[in-house]
Design a protein around this motif. Structure first.
Motif, PDB file in Angstrom:
ATOM      1  N   LEU A 125       0.840  -1.190   0.000  1.00 18.21           N
ATOM      2  CA  LEU A 125       0.000   0.000   0.000  1.00 18.21           C
ATOM      3  C   LEU A 125       0.877   1.243   0.000  1.00 18.21           C
ATOM      4  O   LEU A 125       1.965   1.252   0.586  1.00 18.21           O
ATOM      5  CB  LEU A 125      -0.894   0.040   1.241  1.00 18.21           C
ATOM      6  N   VAL A 126       0.389   2.290  -0.650  1.00 15.38           N
ATOM      7  CA  VAL A 126       1.002   3.618  -0.560  1.00 15.38           C
ATOM      8  C   VAL A 126       0.104   4.469   0.316  1.00 15.38           C
ATOM      9  O   VAL A 126      -1.082   4.646   0.021  1.00 15.38           O
ATOM     10  CB  VAL A 126       1.159   4.261  -1.952  1.00 15.38           C
ATOM     11  N   VAL A 127       0.656   4.968   1.419  1.00 19.79           N
ATOM     12  CA  VAL A 127      -0.109   5.780   2.369  1.00 19.79           C
ATOM     13  C   VAL A 127       0.555   7.150   2.467  1.00 19.79           C
ATOM     14  O   VAL A 127       1.755   7.245   2.745  1.00 19.79           O
ATOM     15  CB  VAL A 127      -0.157   5.125   3.765  1.00 19.79           C
ATOM     16  N   GLU A 128      -0.224   8.194   2.248  1.00 20.71           N
ATOM     17  CA  GLU A 128       0.277   9.560   2.383  1.00 20.71           C
ATOM     18  C   GLU A 128      -0.366  10.222   3.584  1.00 20.71           C
ATOM     19  O   GLU A 128      -1.582  10.097   3.796  1.00 20.71           O
ATOM     20  CB  GLU A 128      -0.011  10.379   1.122  1.00 20.71           C
ATOM     21  N   SER A 136       3.313   5.723  10.720  1.00 19.79           N
ATOM     22  CA  SER A 136       4.195   4.570  10.594  1.00 19.79           C
ATOM     23  C   SER A 136       4.266   3.780  11.899  1.00 19.79           C
ATOM     24  O   SER A 136       4.153   2.547  11.912  1.00 19.79           O
ATOM     25  CB  SER A 136       5.599   5.025  10.178  1.00 19.79           C
ATOM     26  N   LYS A 137       4.459   4.493  13.018  1.00 17.52           N
ATOM     27  CA  LYS A 137       4.530   3.820  14.324  1.00 17.52           C
ATOM     28  C   LYS A 137       3.231   3.084  14.635  1.00 17.52           C
ATOM     29  O   LYS A 137       3.237   1.970  15.170  1.00 17.52           O
ATOM     30  CB  LYS A 137       4.845   4.832  15.411  1.00 17.52           C
ATOM     31  N   LEU A 138       2.108   3.737  14.298  1.00 19.80           N
ATOM     32  CA  LEU A 138       0.814   3.101  14.531  1.00 19.80           C
ATOM     33  C   LEU A 138       0.682   1.819  13.719  1.00 19.80           C
ATOM     34  O   LEU A 138       0.295   0.769  14.249  1.00 19.80           O
ATOM     35  CB  LEU A 138      -0.309   4.076  14.163  1.00 19.80           C
ATOM     36  N   ALA A 149       7.929   1.723   5.261  1.00 19.11           N
ATOM     37  CA  ALA A 149       9.131   2.451   4.840  1.00 19.11           C
ATOM     38  C   ALA A 149       8.710   3.851   4.441  1.00 19.11           C
ATOM     39  O   ALA A 149       7.769   4.027   3.649  1.00 19.11           O
ATOM     40  CB  ALA A 149       9.817   1.745   3.674  1.00 19.11           C
ATOM     41  N   GLN A 150       9.372   4.861   4.983  1.00 19.18           N
ATOM     42  CA  GLN A 150       8.978   6.252   4.759  1.00 19.18           C
ATOM     43  C   GLN A 150       9.852   6.922   3.718  1.00 19.18           C
ATOM     44  O   GLN A 150      11.076   6.828   3.755  1.00 19.18           O
ATOM     45  CB  GLN A 150       9.053   7.048   6.073  1.00 19.18           C
ATOM     46  N   ILE A 151       9.217   7.612   2.773  1.00 18.60           N
ATOM     47  CA  ILE A 151       9.893   8.463   1.798  1.00 18.60           C
ATOM     48  C   ILE A 151       9.151   9.796   1.805  1.00 18.60           C
ATOM     49  O   ILE A 151       8.069   9.917   1.235  1.00 18.60           O
ATOM     50  CB  ILE A 151       9.878   7.856   0.392  1.00 18.60           C
ATOM     51  N   GLY A 152       9.700  10.793   2.484  1.00 18.87           N
ATOM     52  CA  GLY A 152       8.996  12.064   2.632  1.00 18.87           C
ATOM     53  C   GLY A 152       7.737  11.855   3.447  1.00 18.87           C
ATOM     54  O   GLY A 152       7.768  11.281   4.538  1.00 18.87           O
ATOM     55  N   ASN A 153       6.603  12.310   2.913  1.00 16.65           N
ATOM     56  CA  ASN A 153       5.322  12.128   3.588  1.00 16.65           C
ATOM     57  C   ASN A 153       4.594  10.865   3.142  1.00 16.65           C
ATOM     58  O   ASN A 153       3.430  10.655   3.489  1.00 16.65           O
ATOM     59  CB  ASN A 153       4.409  13.344   3.333  1.00 16.65           C
ATOM     60  N   THR A 154       5.293  10.039   2.355  1.00 20.20           N
ATOM     61  CA  THR A 154       4.687   8.829   1.815  1.00 20.20           C
ATOM     62  C   THR A 154       5.253   7.594   2.492  1.00 20.20           C
ATOM     63  O   THR A 154       6.454   7.497   2.743  1.00 20.20           O
ATOM     64  CB  THR A 154       4.935   8.736   0.294  1.00 20.20           C
ATOM     65  N   PHE A 195      13.251  -6.600  -1.377  1.00 22.44           N
ATOM     66  CA  PHE A 195      14.420  -6.639  -0.498  1.00 22.44           C
ATOM     67  C   PHE A 195      13.992  -6.588   0.965  1.00 22.44           C
ATOM     68  O   PHE A 195      14.474  -7.367   1.796  1.00 22.44           O
ATOM     69  CB  PHE A 195      15.346  -5.471  -0.824  1.00 22.44           C
ATOM     70  N   VAL A 196      13.094  -5.668   1.284  1.00 18.82           N
ATOM     71  CA  VAL A 196      12.623  -5.536   2.668  1.00 18.82           C
ATOM     72  C   VAL A 196      11.946  -6.822   3.135  1.00 18.82           C
ATOM     73  O   VAL A 196      12.203  -7.326   4.238  1.00 18.82           O
ATOM     74  CB  VAL A 196      11.666  -4.337   2.803  1.00 18.82           C
TER      75      VAL A 196
END
Length: 210
Positions: A125-128, A136-138, A149-154, A195-196
């Motif tokens: 899933l992509v979550v913004e 992410s912690k939730l 995995a976080q990339i900016g606000n995504t 990979f992850v």
């Protein structure tokens, strides 16, 4: 081996391939680290080897030069050369015909990029969100979530492969915690996801063993 003239012509052709023809009269010691890296690639190709082993060949290279090196590799492969590349850049690995992922020296996944993506044991899933760390912690506390995995606000979130309606389930979990997601939708797995997933599965096995 050929004549001196032929060898010089071949050397210039290789320097042009790695974008160093204008530096042909300089000693390697006078070149930058990235330029010396390109000289090493040219030297490795001097005798048209049937097999080339390239250990992180784009290290110290800018993105444009790194791309030109891989385009050169792709042309050589089309001409019959077998090239074995080690890299930690996923966008480079995705350009290879076959991939082997190692975790602490152990093979954890192997196949073509498409095969590896199809075999991943998760949905992606992509979550913004404007609060990506909190989200992410939730999500990492949810039993159906494998990783985030976080990339900016995504966030790229991997959830159980057999989870029905993963977008709705994930959005509900975020909403119930008083957080907001601007977007939550399924996406195709990429090599980073593979990979992850592969390395986390290996970590879980190590944790169980201890």
């Amino acid at each position: 081996i050929g004549s001196m003239r032929q060898r010089r012509q071949r050397a210039m052709e290789l320097l042009e391939e790695v974008d160093l023809a204008d530096q042909a009269r300089k000693l390697p010691s006078r070149l930058s680290g990235g330029q010396r890296q390109r000289v090493a690639i040219a030297r490795a190709l001097a005798n048209d080897p049937p097999i080339l082993v390239a250990d992180e060949p784009t290290g110290n290279l800018d993105s444009k030069t790194a791309d030109s090196v891989f385009r050169l590799f792709e042309r050589l492969v089309d001409e019959g050369t077998t090239i074995l590349v080690s890299t930690h850049y996923m966008h480079e690995a995705e350009r290879c015909h076959a991939i082997a992922i190692l975790d602490l020296g152990v093979l954890v996944a192997a196949g073509s990029p498409d095969e590896l993506a199809d075999d991943i044991q998760a949905q992606v899933l992509v979550v913004e969100s404007r609060a990506p760390r909190e989200v992410s912690k939730l999500l990492e506390r949810q039993s159906f979530v494998h990783s985030t995995a976080q990339i900016g606000n995504t966030l790229r979130v991997m959830v159980d492969r057999d989870l029905e309606g993963p977008e709705a389930v994930t959005s509900d979990a975020i909403r119930r915690a008083g957080l907001v997601s601007e977007r939550c939708e399924k996406d195709q797995p990429n090599l980073e996801d593979v990979f992850v997933a592969a390395t986390q599965a290996r970590k879980a096995q190590r944790d169980e063993a201890t």
